[in-house]
Design a protein around this motif. Structure first.
Motif, mmCIF file in Angstrom:
data_model
loop_
_atom_site.group_PDB
_atom_site.id
_atom_site.type_symbol
_atom_site.label_atom_id
_atom_site.label_comp_id
_atom_site.label_asym_id
_atom_site.label_seq_id
_atom_site.Cartn_x
_atom_site.Cartn_y
_atom_site.Cartn_z
ATOM 1 N N GLY A 372 0.817 -1.216 0.000
ATOM 2 C CA GLY A 372 0.000 0.000 0.000
ATOM 3 C C GLY A 372 0.844 1.256 0.000
ATOM 4 O O GLY A 372 0.515 2.241 -0.696
ATOM 5 N N ALA A 373 1.940 1.250 0.750
ATOM 6 C CA ALA A 373 2.825 2.428 0.754
ATOM 7 C C ALA A 373 3.481 2.616 -0.604
ATOM 8 O O ALA A 373 3.624 3.745 -1.102
ATOM 9 C CB ALA A 373 3.884 2.269 1.842
ATOM 10 N N THR A 374 3.892 1.511 -1.252
ATOM 11 C CA THR A 374 4.494 1.616 -2.589
ATOM 12 C C THR A 374 3.504 2.158 -3.605
ATOM 13 O O THR A 374 3.825 3.016 -4.427
ATOM 14 C CB THR A 374 5.003 0.237 -3.043
ATOM 15 O OG1 THR A 374 5.918 -0.272 -2.071
ATOM 16 C CG2 THR A 374 5.710 0.345 -4.380
ATOM 17 N N ALA A 375 2.260 1.652 -3.555
ATOM 18 C CA ALA A 375 1.234 2.132 -4.483
ATOM 19 C C ALA A 375 0.893 3.591 -4.220
ATOM 20 O O ALA A 375 0.643 4.367 -5.154
ATOM 21 C CB ALA A 375 -0.019 1.265 -4.370
ATOM 22 N N ALA A 376 0.881 3.998 -2.952
ATOM 23 C CA ALA A 376 0.589 5.409 -2.629
ATOM 24 C C ALA A 376 1.669 6.335 -3.168
ATOM 25 O O ALA A 376 1.393 7.416 -3.696
ATOM 26 C CB ALA A 376 0.441 5.565 -1.112
#
Length: 383
Positions: A372-376
């Motif tokens: 999720g952090a990478t996608a954000a």
């Protein structure tokens, strides 16, 4: 002849691994031949030919990654095969060469089948829509397709040979790695994440779009800034490198305090498996986050989707998932003795199944946070 005799002893997982390698190599060969056909159809000196050839590097790297992980799992999953080869006089380097040759042979078969299909379609069978991709109407140099297709088995074979340490190719010669992570292995990823977040904040500040020259992204993803692209790259790399330590910390967290047998088995098992499960799971999470971000952008901006990057993304995602499955099978084989010892001591199978389920839940939660952090970070840089 040796590989034909070896194939007679294949089990279903071995045959599946071999067929998946051949299929992935066939798809990469199709990308390479398409770039060759386009280069033949266009005028000499165009820069698009080099760009299309560079687009073939991600799936080629994905196939090499899958070949490396699958080759590394062979000594652990088939010790009887290696024991027979050792008894016949094959040394550790010879066994490593044989494993790499098996991977290269599978890639060669897939590449040859793709080349045959390419030549058949060039024989005035394909329609006008495929004519530019095949270079129809233009003489085909014999050395060009052979040189391009030799990259696939060569790259996969070298990756497979380098992935299997010599000490691990002999029966009983597996070396147990450390289950912990040193300070440098933890400080570097955290530093990259901090740098990536700082660059993203700089790129998102008011008035930032007017600074510098925008970078046009491929696959119809619009434009971004240098700070945003650099921030995503640094943050994604840091989160990928941090996946292993996070899994180990999650395992220690499960066993903290006065744990129950369920928490103790799940936590200790996850801590021991984190260094080996971290890299393939990090690659799978990174690819999946990038794919989901791209799909979300395409949905928000209609008529921007591109078929070729979508097919390449499916291939890379499939190779990453297959690499994770191969590593899980390797870990399961290594823990077989521990599981049998626990069963002999009277451990309930239900308790072992619960520990596996708890470990899976903990791993999924950790990957959800990093992915999720990478996608954000990726979504914040697109505009």
């Amino acid at each position: 002849m040796f590989y034909l005799r070896l194939a007679r002893g294949y089990r279903v997982p071995d045959l599946g691994r071999w067929l998946l390698t051949a299929l992935a190599a066939a798809v990469v060969a199709a990308f390479l031949l398409r770039s060759l056909g386009r280069a033949l159809s266009e005028p000499i000196g165009g820069a698009d030919a080099l760009v299309r050839l560079l687009w073939c590097l991600p799936p080629l790297a994905a196939v090499a990654w899958f070949a490396a992980v699958a080759a590394r799992s062979v000594p652990a999953r088939r010790p009887e095969r290696l024991a027979g080869l050792t008894a016949a006089g094959a040394g550790s380097r010879r066994i490593r060469t044989l494993i790499a040759g098996e991977v290269a042979l599978a890639c060669t078969l897939g590449s040859v089948l793709t080349l045959l299909l390419f030549l058949v379609l060039r024989n005035d069978i394909a329609g006008p829509s495929l004519a530019p991709d095949l270079g129809m109407g233009v003489p085909l140099p014999a050395a060009a397709p052979v040189t391009l297709l030799a990259l696939v088995p060569l790259t996969a074979g070298i990756a497979a040979a380098c992935s299997v340490p010599v000490a691990e190719t002999l029966p009983g010669g597996r070396t147990r790695g450390r289950t912990g992570f040193g300070p440098l292995r933890i400080a570097v990823p955290i530093g990259l994440v901090v740098i990536g977040a700082a660059l993203e904040l700089i790129a998102l500040r008011p008035g930032a779009p007017a600074d510098g020259r925008p970078i046009h992204l491929p696959a119809g993803l619009g434009t971004t800034s240098t700070a945003a692209l650099g921030g995503w790259a640094a943050g994604a790399l840091g989160l990928a490198l941090l996946t292993g330590p996070l899994l180990a910390w999650t395992g220690r967290l499960l066993a903290v305090g006065r744990p129950t047998p369920l928490r103790l088995l799940a936590g200790r098992g996850l801590t021991a498996q984190a260094p080996r499960l971290g890299p393939p799971l990090a690659v799978l999470t990174l690819v999946l986050a990038l794919v989901l971000t791209t799909v979300r952008y395409w949905i928000g901006t209609p008529n921007r989707a591109d078929a070729l990057p979508a097919v390449e993304a499916c291939l890379v995602l499939g190779c990453a998932a297959a690499a994770v499955l191969a590593r899980l099978a390797e870990v399961r084989t290594d823990r077989r003795e521990v599981t049998e010892a626990l069963l002999r001591l009277g451990t309930s199978p239900r308790l072992l199944f619960g520990a596996v389920a708890l470990r899976t839940l903990a791993v999924g939660t950790t990957l959800l946070l990093t992915g999720g952090a990478t996608a954000a970070l990726a979504a914040a840089g697109l505009r």
